[in-house]
Design an enzyme around this catalytic site. Structure first.
Site: not given
Ligand code: CTP
Length: 416
Positions: A218-220
């Site tokens: 995932g990412n932020r």
């Protein structure tokens, strides 16, 4: 400043809260509270039917001022004209099918409908009714009439209705209505309806690429910028489809939200929604890669055995695809770029590579942009333009993007 002085401050924005007779009237109490606690002067104008659900004393106590229903109360003050004329914003929540019909046809048989006729400020309507009533051609036409005139009619939420049934027609959550109103007021009360008649698509959040049933890459991205884009576009009169990837935020009022998780799901939803769109804004952080293989059972650690490396494959570039295959003439495509250094040079190269019309370039890292409520950016145009947006709320950047989109739609001759 205390809550009381906020409430009586002469320069506090004046909000008229119209409440019509639906069970959701109780939720308007929460909305009223949010307005007063954030320094707005609120006059509650419940209809006679609304008073069956929540009494006059509640409206008066929460707003700190009398709540009138009929035009012949305090006649010497000519309230049926004054309240509407002096308002910075009129919001009707809940608005029943009956109230919407009266507003569309200019009927004025009580204080609220008179106020709607005399108001020259922005008007926000938050409908609540049963799905059948919302979908009835009479209501559809009344809503279309109001929207054509620049009234911001929020889309009802989907969920539990009065009784046991569920469907579209629920009053949007008070927080969502409040944010929609704030976006309207933020533009100095004079919100242009310059996106009326337009369909815009916004992607938001960050994709998750599953590795096994419990793990993902995932990412932020929090989704806040994309949600601000969706809410401001709705406030400016657009029909908005928000393709949301894993953002833990409430659905913005007045927006159709399609929830997705992976890059492939986002691609499918964005391409589908873009078919009749005037503009597509890709604010989502789409993963460039996904695990080559999805393991159907949870990957277990085995004592003494090193874990296998994770092989990745490329995801399609949705922004580049949307830019290369415009589904309507004059359709605009806007991208976002997050860069840590050499921001403008990388931004220009990315704009050319992706083939979009505008690219919003953010500098990220060191706590900038991700998850915060503020943003700073430069919007690069394929025509060589550069628009710097200083640090400010994400809604402000969103409005700059829409300003540029509106101007470009005109330049390319795309009329609503
Ligand atoms: N984007 C997309 N599909 C992808 C990756 C990104 O549509 N598979 C979109 C994002 O929504 C954003 C823009 O492309 O609008 C920029 O994304 P970014 O990841 O910064 O661009 P990349 O081309 O991946 O560049 P970099 O080499 O910096 O990773």
């Amino acid at each position: 400043m205390s809550a009381t002085s906020d409430r009586t401050g002469a320069d506090a924005p004046r909000v008229v809260l119209g409440v019509s007779g639906g069970i959701a009237a109780y939720k308007a109490c929460e909305l009223l509270r949010r307005f007063t606690e954030s320094g707005h002067r609120v006059t509650a104008v419940p209809t006679a039917a609304a008073l069956h659900f929540v009494g006059e004393a509640t409206w008066a106590a929460l707003s700190g001022r009398p709540a009138a229903t009929e035009t012949w109360e305090d006649v010497h003050e000519v309230p049926h004209v004054r309240i509407g004329q002096q308002a910075d914003l009129v919001v009707v929540a809940p608005a029943t099918a009956d109230l919407i019909a009266k507003a569309a046809h200019g009927l004025a048989d009580d204080l609220l409908t008179n106020t709607l006729l005399t108001a020259r400020c922005p008007v926000v309507i938050a409908p609540a009714m049963h799905t059948e009533m919302w979908e009835h051609p009479a209501t559809r036409e009344n809503v279309a009439t109001l929207r054509r005139r620049g009234v911001i009619v929020l889309e009802p939420a989907v969920g539990r209705l009065t009784g046991k049934d569920t469907g579209k027609g629920r009053l949007p959550e008070p927080t969502a209505i409040f944010e929609a109103c704030r976006a309207v007021l933020r533009r100095g009360g004079a919100v242009p309806s310059d996106l009326a008649g337009r369909h815009v698509v916004v992607s938001a959040g960050g994709t998750r690429e599953p590795l096994d049933p419990v793990r993902y890459l995932g990412n932020r991205s929090s989704g806040k910028q994309g949600y601000a884009l969706a809410a401001t576009a709705a406030a400016r009169g657009a029909r908005v489809t928000l393709v949301s990837a894993n953002a833990e935020l409430p659905d913005p009022a007045g927006v159709d939200v399609v929830h997705v998780s992976t890059a492939l799901e986002l691609r499918e939803a964005a391409l589908e929604a873009a078919r009749d769109a005037d503009a597509v804004v890709m604010a989502a952080a789409v993963a460039d890669f996904r695990p080559a293989e999805y393991v159907t059972g949870k990957i277990k650690k085995v004592e003494g055995v090193e874990p296998a490396p994770v092989a990745l494959v490329r995801n399609p570039d949705v922004l580049a695809e949307l830019s290369a295959h415009r589904t309507r003439s004059g359709q605009l495509v806007v991208g976002f770029a997050a860069e840590t250094d050499d921001v403008l040079a990388y931004g220009r190269a990315k704009l050319a590579r992706k083939g979009c019309d505008l690219l919003v370039v953010n500098e990220v890292g060191d706590g900038k942009a991700f998850g915060t409520d503020v943003n700073e950016a430069v919007v690069l145009g394929s025509d060589g333009s550069e628009t710097a947006v200083p640090v400010g709320p994400k809604e402000v950047l969103a409005d700059v993007v829409w300003d540029l989109v509106v101007k470009r739609l005109e330049t390319v001759g795309n009329r609503p």
